[in-house]
Enzyme design. Structure first.
Site: not given
Ligand code: TGC
Ligand code: FAD
Length: 391
Positions: A134, A171, A275, A286, A346, A370-371
């Site tokens: 993503l 990942t 330790r 404490q 330590g 994951e956000g």
């Molecule tokens: P927004 O306008 O809020 O929503 C767009 C559409 O999505 C729906 N929606 C959700 N649906 C399901 N679950 C949720 N948590 C949802 N949040 C929103 C919403 O209802 C809407 O639907 P529709 O039908 O009206 O189109 O979207 P936005 O562009 O304003 O973004 C909201 C925001 C910032 C919260 C979202 O973009 C976000 O969560 N950003 C963080 C991205 C993130 O977490 N990336 C992770 C990538 S994967 C990863 O990191 C794997 S790590 C490896 C491991 O897990 O070990």
């Molecule tokens: P940015 O989005 O550039 O954020 C930088 C800083 O800005 C952060 O502090 C953030 O909180 C802040 N920020 C962003 N938006 C706002 C706002 N609106 N207001 C205030 N502050 C804000 N992604 C996948 O899709 N699949 C995977 O399998 C996956 N695995 C991962 C594994 C590892 C080890 C790591 C480190 C990341 C992985 N990711 C994966 C990516 C991960 O989901 C992103 O790193 C994460 O979503 C944050 O995006 P970014 O690193 O681009 O930070």
């Protein structure tokens, strides 16, 4: 003397069935992960394919999904398994989260019958590894801005898709057999199931990490990747598709982070008991007890929150903003616990002889992926106020 979670009586909130599953995972981590993890971490290499097969045999890959060789356990059992895996290492839990909660969940929830038959049984068995693309180099927190595109190869109905773009920080990317990739089409964001051997697909590994070293992290490069029309996930339209998958993985982290924290706290407790400082055990001072008490309180509160969210998920009532509450709190507190535990050890706390600094470093990634913490704060803020402050 009692252990931190025993003090909370949290065990009484766990069913015997869920506890039995948890115990099997705990034993696996003790036998298979703890002996090698420090070396894997230092080398920056996890025997991921081998472990995937063993985790498949254990039944934890996609364990809370139904059918297709998945175990169909409760969501609470899945959370407890994540906790035990992350007590071993966040990288191990990541392997399982990405496989089960992201790649398998996407296919299970949004896939065609053919996609499910082709991939889910092999993924549940750990014979095929999945990844989930993503994030992009310029779009992490804001995936709606993604630049990866999918266009039709021809004007006719059912024409092939052609994908171009880059995904970052993925990942399992370099070891995956299948990638679930999200791309912009003329019709909005859609998901694609890509066998990683497809021409034009490559996944260079990202090296020199200081966190999650026992986890494979990669870039995905999509250069004119041509796929049949059937490669699209038919059930996912728009950003809600990938975000629904994130809810699943974030839920696992609510529990998982507590595993890392528990391992740190148990290590610090044992160390403080052994330790001798100024002629007495460190644990008898404490100042040490105040630290241990506060950390136990946060660990226990996190566990109660996780189990509550587990109940809500099992009854089908869990909302995305509630997952944000859990992920924000439990990861933030886990990092605080890891850092405080390090002070109790330590200098010894900075070595691989103890797991604390490894957990602390890993949790930096867990806080971000994951956000990020800020994204979860804003999600909670939006739920409270009705105003979106993301843009
Ligand atoms: P927004 O306008 O809020 O929503 C767009 C559409 O999505 C729906 N929606 C959700 N649906 C399901 N679950 C949720 N948590 C949802 N949040 C929103 C919403 O209802 C809407 O639907 P529709 O039908 O009206 O189109 O979207 P936005 O562009 O304003 O973004 C909201 C925001 C910032 C919260 C979202 O973009 C976000 O969560 N950003 C963080 C991205 C993130 O977490 N990336 C992770 C990538 S994967 C990863 O990191 C794997 S790590 C490896 C491991 O897990 O070990
Ligand atoms: P940015 O989005 O550039 O954020 C930088 C800083 O800005 C952060 O502090 C953030 O909180 C802040 N920020 C962003 N938006 C706002 C706002 N609106 N207001 C205030 N502050 C804000 N992604 C996948 O899709 N699949 C995977 O399998 C996956 N695995 C991962 C594994 C590892 C080890 C790591 C480190 C990341 C992985 N990711 C994966 C990516 C991960 O989901 C992103 O790193 C994460 O979503 C944050 O995006 P970014 O690193 O681009 O930070």
């Amino acid at each position: 003397m009692t252990s931190p979670l025993a003090l909370f009586g949290a065990e009484t909130l766990i069913s015997p069935e869920d506890a039995a599953i948890r115990d099997v995972v705990r034993q696996f981590v003790a036998d298979r992960i703890r002996p090698g993890i420090a070396d894997w971490y230092e080398a920056g290499a996890l025997p991921a394919r081998e472990l995937a097969k063993e985790l498949g045999t254990l039944g934890v890959l996609g364990m809370h999904l139904e059918g297709y060789g998945c175990a169909g356990t409760s969501a609470t059992a899945y959370g407890l398994a994540c906790l035990e895996l992350e007590a071993g290492d966040s990288g191990l839990r990541s392997l399982v989260s990405v496989q089960g909660s992201l790649a398998m969940f996407a296919i299970h929830r949004f896939g065609s019958p053919e996609q499910k038959d082709a991939w889910l049984p092999r993924m549940a068995a750990g014979e095929a590894v999945g990844c989930f693309g993503l994030t992009e180099p310029d779009f992490g927190s804001n995936p709606a801005g993604m630049r990866t595109t999918a266009r039709r190869a021809g004007p006719q109905e059912g024409a092939d898709w052609v994908l171009n773009g880059n995904k970052m920080w993925i990942t399992n990317g370099s070891i995956a057999d299948v990638a679930v990739v999200w791309a912009k089409t003329p019709d909005g964001i859609r998901g694609f199931v890509i066998p990683t051997g497809t021409p034009g697909f490559s996944a260079p590994e990202i090296r020199r990490k200081m966190s999650l070293r026992a986890s494979v992290t990669s870039e995905l490069v999509l250069d004119e990747v041509r796929l049949p029309a059937s490669a699209m996930l038919p059930g996912a339209r728009g950003l809600s598709g990938p975000l629904s998958c994130l809810n699943e993985a974030r839920y696992g982290i609510v529990f998982g982070a507590l595993g890392a924290a528990r391992d740190c706290l148990e290590t610090a407790l044992a160390y403080a008991g052994d330790r001798e400082i100024f002629g007495r055990p460190l644990a008898a001072f404490q100042a040490t007890q105040l630290k241990l008490a506060d950390m136990t309180l946060e660990l226990g509160k996190g566990m109660l929150l996780a189990l509550h969210l587990g109940r809500l998920k099992d009854s089908g009532d869990l909302r995305a903003e509630q997952v944000s509450l859990g992920k924000l709190n439990n990861v933030r507190e886990a990092i605080a616990i890891a850092r405080e535990c390090r002070t109790i050890l330590g200098a010894a706390g900075i070595t691989h002889e103890f797991p604390i600094m490894r957990h602390a470093n890993n949790l930096e990634s867990v806080l971000t992926y994951e956000g990020t913490a800020e994204i979860h704060q804003l999600t909670i803020g939006r739920a409270l106020t009705g105003h979106s402050a993301f843009r």
